[in-house]
Design a protein around this motif. Structure first.
Motif, PDB file in Angstrom:
ATOM      1  N   UNK A  78      56.853  34.559  16.291  1.00  0.00           N
ATOM      2  CA  UNK A  78      57.126  33.237  15.750  1.00  0.00           C
ATOM      3  C   UNK A  78      56.939  32.151  16.805  1.00  0.00           C
ATOM      4  N   UNK A  79      56.349  31.033  16.384  1.00  0.00           N
ATOM      5  CA  UNK A  79      56.189  29.849  17.223  1.00  0.00           C
ATOM      6  C   UNK A  79      56.924  28.692  16.572  1.00  0.00           C
ATOM      7  N   UNK A  80      57.445  27.783  17.399  1.00  0.00           N
ATOM      8  CA  UNK A  80      58.204  26.644  16.905  1.00  0.00           C
ATOM      9  C   UNK A  80      57.663  25.337  17.469  1.00  0.00           C
ATOM     10  N   UNK A  81      57.895  24.265  16.739  1.00  0.00           N
ATOM     11  CA  UNK A  81      57.607  22.919  17.224  1.00  0.00           C
ATOM     12  C   UNK A  81      58.810  22.048  16.893  1.00  0.00           C
ATOM     13  N   UNK A  82      59.589  21.718  17.908  1.00  0.00           N
ATOM     14  CA  UNK A  82      60.721  20.819  17.739  1.00  0.00           C
ATOM     15  C   UNK A  82      60.220  19.395  17.879  1.00  0.00           C
ATOM     16  N   UNK A  83      60.395  18.583  16.842  1.00  0.00           N
ATOM     17  CA  UNK A  83      59.893  17.221  16.815  1.00  0.00           C
ATOM     18  C   UNK A  83      61.066  16.253  16.767  1.00  0.00           C
ATOM     19  N   UNK A  84      61.220  15.458  17.815  1.00  0.00           N
ATOM     20  CA  UNK A  84      62.275  14.461  17.908  1.00  0.00           C
ATOM     21  C   UNK A  84      61.682  13.061  17.955  1.00  0.00           C
ATOM     22  N   UNK A  85      62.523  12.062  17.709  1.00  0.00           N
ATOM     23  CA  UNK A  85      62.096  10.661  17.741  1.00  0.00           C
ATOM     24  C   UNK A  85      60.827  10.444  16.931  1.00  0.00           C
ATOM     25  N   UNK A  86      60.811  10.955  15.724  1.00  0.00           N
ATOM     26  CA  UNK A  86      59.613  10.904  14.886  1.00  0.00           C
ATOM     27  C   UNK A  86      59.252   9.466  14.512  1.00  0.00           C
ATOM     28  N   UNK A  87      57.945   9.220  14.424  1.00  0.00           N
ATOM     29  CA  UNK A  87      57.395   7.918  14.079  1.00  0.00           C
ATOM     30  C   UNK A  87      56.554   8.037  12.814  1.00  0.00           C
ATOM     31  N   UNK A  88      56.375   6.940  12.065  1.00  0.00           N
ATOM     32  CA  UNK A  88      55.506   7.006  10.885  1.00  0.00           C
ATOM     33  C   UNK A  88      54.103   7.522  11.211  1.00  0.00           C
ATOM     34  N   UNK A  89      53.613   7.255  12.406  1.00  0.00           N
ATOM     35  CA  UNK A  89      52.295   7.720  12.824  1.00  0.00           C
ATOM     36  C   UNK A  89      52.211   9.242  12.939  1.00  0.00           C
ATOM     37  N   UNK A  90      53.353   9.929  12.958  1.00  0.00           N
ATOM     38  CA  UNK A  90      53.370  11.385  13.012  1.00  0.00           C
ATOM     39  C   UNK A  90      53.144  12.021  11.646  1.00  0.00           C
ATOM     40  N   UNK A  91      53.139  11.220  10.591  1.00  0.00           N
ATOM     41  CA  UNK A  91      52.920  11.740   9.243  1.00  0.00           C
ATOM     42  C   UNK A  91      51.564  12.433   9.157  1.00  0.00           C
ATOM     43  N   UNK A  92      51.567  13.698   8.740  1.00  0.00           N
ATOM     44  CA  UNK A  92      50.342  14.485   8.670  1.00  0.00           C
ATOM     45  C   UNK A  92      50.660  15.868   8.124  1.00  0.00           C
ATOM     46  N   UNK A  93      49.608  16.620   7.822  1.00  0.00           N
ATOM     47  CA  UNK A  93      49.747  18.044   7.556  1.00  0.00           C
ATOM     48  C   UNK A  93      49.625  18.755   8.890  1.00  0.00           C
ATOM     49  N   UNK A  94      50.608  19.562   9.223  1.00  0.00           N
ATOM     50  CA  UNK A  94      50.631  20.270  10.494  1.00  0.00           C
ATOM     51  C   UNK A  94      50.200  21.716  10.292  1.00  0.00           C
ATOM     52  N   UNK A  95      49.264  22.174  11.140  1.00  0.00           N
ATOM     53  CA  UNK A  95      48.686  23.504  11.025  1.00  0.00           C
ATOM     54  C   UNK A  95      49.004  24.363  12.238  1.00  0.00           C
ATOM     55  N   UNK A  96      49.371  25.598  11.992  1.00  0.00           N
ATOM     56  CA  UNK A  96      49.549  26.600  13.023  1.00  0.00           C
ATOM     57  C   UNK A  96      48.199  27.246  13.329  1.00  0.00           C
ATOM     58  N   UNK A  97      47.954  27.594  14.595  1.00  0.00           N
ATOM     59  CA  UNK A  97      46.682  28.182  14.990  1.00  0.00           C
ATOM     60  C   UNK A  97      46.871  29.255  16.054  1.00  0.00           C
ATOM     61  N   UNK A  98      45.997  30.255  16.028  1.00  0.00           N
ATOM     62  CA  UNK A  98      45.983  31.330  17.021  1.00  0.00           C
ATOM     63  C   UNK A  98      44.605  31.417  17.654  1.00  0.00           C
ATOM     64  N   UNK A  99      44.566  31.493  18.978  1.00  0.00           N
ATOM     65  CA  UNK A  99      43.341  31.744  19.723  1.00  0.00           C
ATOM     66  C   UNK A  99      43.527  33.039  20.496  1.00  0.00           C
ATOM     67  N   UNK A 100      42.657  34.005  20.270  1.00  0.00           N
ATOM     68  CA  UNK A 100      42.742  35.295  20.956  1.00  0.00           C
ATOM     69  C   UNK A 100      42.244  35.141  22.383  1.00  0.00           C
ATOM     70  N   UNK A 101      43.107  34.568  23.217  1.00  0.00           N
ATOM     71  CA  UNK A 101      42.752  34.238  24.585  1.00  0.00           C
ATOM     72  C   UNK A 101      44.014  34.170  25.430  1.00  0.00           C
ATOM     73  N   UNK A 102      43.847  34.301  26.741  1.00  0.00           N
ATOM     74  CA  UNK A 102      44.974  34.197  27.657  1.00  0.00           C
ATOM     75  C   UNK A 102      45.148  32.788  28.206  1.00  0.00           C
ATOM     76  N   UNK A 103      44.373  31.816  27.719  1.00  0.00           N
ATOM     77  CA  UNK A 103      44.497  30.436  28.164  1.00  0.00           C
ATOM     78  C   UNK A 103      45.757  29.818  27.580  1.00  0.00           C
ATOM     79  N   UNK A 104      46.154  28.680  28.138  1.00  0.00           N
ATOM     80  CA  UNK A 104      47.302  27.939  27.628  1.00  0.00           C
ATOM     81  C   UNK A 104      46.881  26.834  26.663  1.00  0.00           C
ATOM     82  N   UNK A 105      45.653  26.309  26.820  1.00  0.00           N
ATOM     83  CA  UNK A 105      45.163  25.197  26.014  1.00  0.00           C
ATOM     84  C   UNK A 105      44.328  25.734  24.861  1.00  0.00           C
ATOM     85  N   UNK A 106      44.832  25.596  23.646  1.00  0.00           N
ATOM     86  CA  UNK A 106      44.108  26.023  22.452  1.00  0.00           C
ATOM     87  C   UNK A 106      43.132  24.932  22.042  1.00  0.00           C
TER      88      UNK A 106
END
Length: 124
Positions: A78-106
């Motif tokens: 399981x992965x989580x995203x804690x979102x605080x101090x939300x702004x109207x500009x944050x309104x969107x559909x949020x998607x989870x993603x997996x990259x089969x890699x050992x990098x940190x930047x997806x």
């Protein structure tokens, strides 16, 4: 194949908080990076945050840095995203993603699996 299911989206007032979750199932990998992206109508899907397979390195978009926190619990797939101090500009559909890699930047172009998304709406 790997299946990703997001949850936790909803309606919140500006300044409020939400926590998104993404559960991975199926033929998961031992070492894979995970990340969050978001998309609004008429715009490209944009990077939000990502985390290395071990959880020891993270990346954030400048627009959410200091407000959002990404984390993962590999024992629960399981992965989580804690979102605080939300702004109207944050309104969107949020998607989870997996990259089969050992990098940190997806990177969107290297994503192997996508979730179906969860809608976050922030009112002013």
């Amino acid at each position: 194949q790997v299946q990703l299911v997001e949850s936790g989206g909803g309606l919140v007032q500006a300044g409020g908080s939400l926590r998104l979750s993404c559960v991975a199932s199926g033929r998961t990998f031992s070492r894979y990076a995970m990340g969050w992206f978001r998309q609004t109508p008429g715009k490209e899907r944009e990077f939000v945050a990502s985390i290395r397979w071990s959880g020891d390195s993270t990346y954030y978009a400048d627009s959410v840095k200091g407000r959002f926190t990404i984390s993962r619990d590999n024992a629960k797939n399981t992965m989580y995203l804690q979102m605080n101090s939300l702004k109207p500009e944050d309104t969107a559909v949020y998607y989870c993603a997996v990259e089969n890699s050992e990098v940190a930047r997806v990177t969107a172009g290297r994503v192997d699996y996508w979730g179906k998304g969860t809608l976050v709406t922030v009112s002013s």
